[in-house]
Write a protein that holds these residues in place. Structure first.
Motif, PDB file in Angstrom:
ATOM      1  N   ASN A   1      -2.956  -2.158   6.414  1.00 30.94           N
ATOM      2  CA  ASN A   1      -3.686  -1.570   5.291  1.00 30.94           C
ATOM      3  C   ASN A   1      -3.238  -2.249   4.005  1.00 30.94           C
TER       4      ASN A   1
ATOM      5  N   ASN B   1       1.435  -0.571   6.363  1.00 34.24           N
ATOM      6  CA  ASN B   1       0.822  -0.309   5.065  1.00 34.24           C
ATOM      7  C   ASN B   1       1.468  -1.192   4.004  1.00 34.24           C
TER       8      ASN B   1
ATOM      9  N   VAL C   1      -6.259   3.970   2.635  1.00 35.45           N
ATOM     10  CA  VAL C   1      -5.247   3.880   3.705  1.00 35.45           C
ATOM     11  C   VAL C   1      -5.421   5.023   4.696  1.00 35.45           C
TER      12      VAL C   1
ATOM     13  N   THR D   1      -7.035  -5.198   6.194  1.00 32.96           N
ATOM     14  CA  THR D   1      -7.984  -4.851   5.137  1.00 32.96           C
ATOM     15  C   THR D   1      -7.664  -5.642   3.872  1.00 32.96           C
TER      16      THR D   1
END
Length: 249
Positions: free
Chosen positions: A87, A137, A116, A14
């Motif tokens: 993420n 993440n 997230v 992302t």
């Protein structure tokens, strides 16, 4: 080196049209993964994808839960499995805490934390059904440290680090490895104001043991490691890639 080979795996990143997200996508692709770039601007995504052979795009707003769910479900049905989720999408806003606009606080929380949660919760069921997956993440050195004018951002990145621990705790027994990368100060669009501030630039050079800003390509190795079989027993970790900033006083 087979432990680090990502051939045959597909990664969704992302916030990948530029900066850290694009650098991580390039690194994963170099390790053999098929990469899928996410962002809100389709034209920017297409331009970014053109720089990575074989890259796909998947446009949606991480803060729009319905859009995330629809995009991920359709992709899994029509294209195939998402084996790795990164993420990375995030925003920043700087202001003294006593004057911090409430709407900007809400925006930081919505994108940096809820985003997230949204993407992970939409991707994870597919991974859990297969009994395998990697979620990475992007946290921050500000998950551990604070500095003036970014208290809300610090709160969001602390939440990302702890949400990562929660993901590992809930999903580790079911085949998922959930970890975080915490960048220090890197030369990105998000940090341009700091990079262009002579006072801050001088402070950083003196404060970071390596004496310089990080370059976004230097984050790729950590991401490849956490996405690969080399990290098969690594779960719930926040890996600081910060030039030694958090190790020194």
């Amino acid at each position: 080196m087979d432990l680090f080979d990502l051939t045959g795996r597909r990664a969704l990143i992302t916030g990948a049209s530029r900066g850290i997200g694009h650098a991580l996508a390039k690194g994963l692709a170099a390790a053999g993964a098929e990469v899928v770039l996410n962002g809100r601007n389709e034209a920017a995504l297409e331009e970014a994808a053109a720089a990575i052979p074989g890259a796909r795009t998947l446009a949606f707003d991480v803060a729009d839960r319905a859009a995330v769910s629809a995009a991920v479900t359709l992709f899994e049905e029509e294209v195939g499995a998402i084996d790795i989720l990164v993420n990375n999408a995030g925003v920043q806003h700087r202001a003294p805490l006593e004057a911090f606009p409430p709407e900007e606080f809400a925006r930081l929380m919505e994108i940096n934390v809820t985003g997230v949660f949204n993407v992970s919760q939409c991707v994870a069921p597919h991974m859990l059904a297969r009994g395998r997956g990697r979620i990475i993440n992007v946290a921050s050195v500000n998950s551990m440290l604070a500095r003036p004018t970014i208290a809300p951002y610090t709160a969001t990145k602390g939440a990302v680090a702890n949400l990562t621990k929660g993901m590992a705790t809930d999903w580790g027994r079911r085949g998922l490895n959930c970890n975080a990368i915490a960048p220090g100060y890197f030369e990105t669009e998000l940090n341009r104001a700091l990079r262009d501030d002579p006072e801050f630039h001088g402070w950083l050079q003196g404060r970071v043991p390596q004496g310089r800003w990080g370059q976004v390509d230097e984050l790729a190795g950590a991401c490849i490691f956490l996405a690969s079989d080399a990290a098969s027993y690594v779960n719930g970790l926040t890996l600081y890639v910060d030039g030694g900033l958090t190790a020194s006083v």
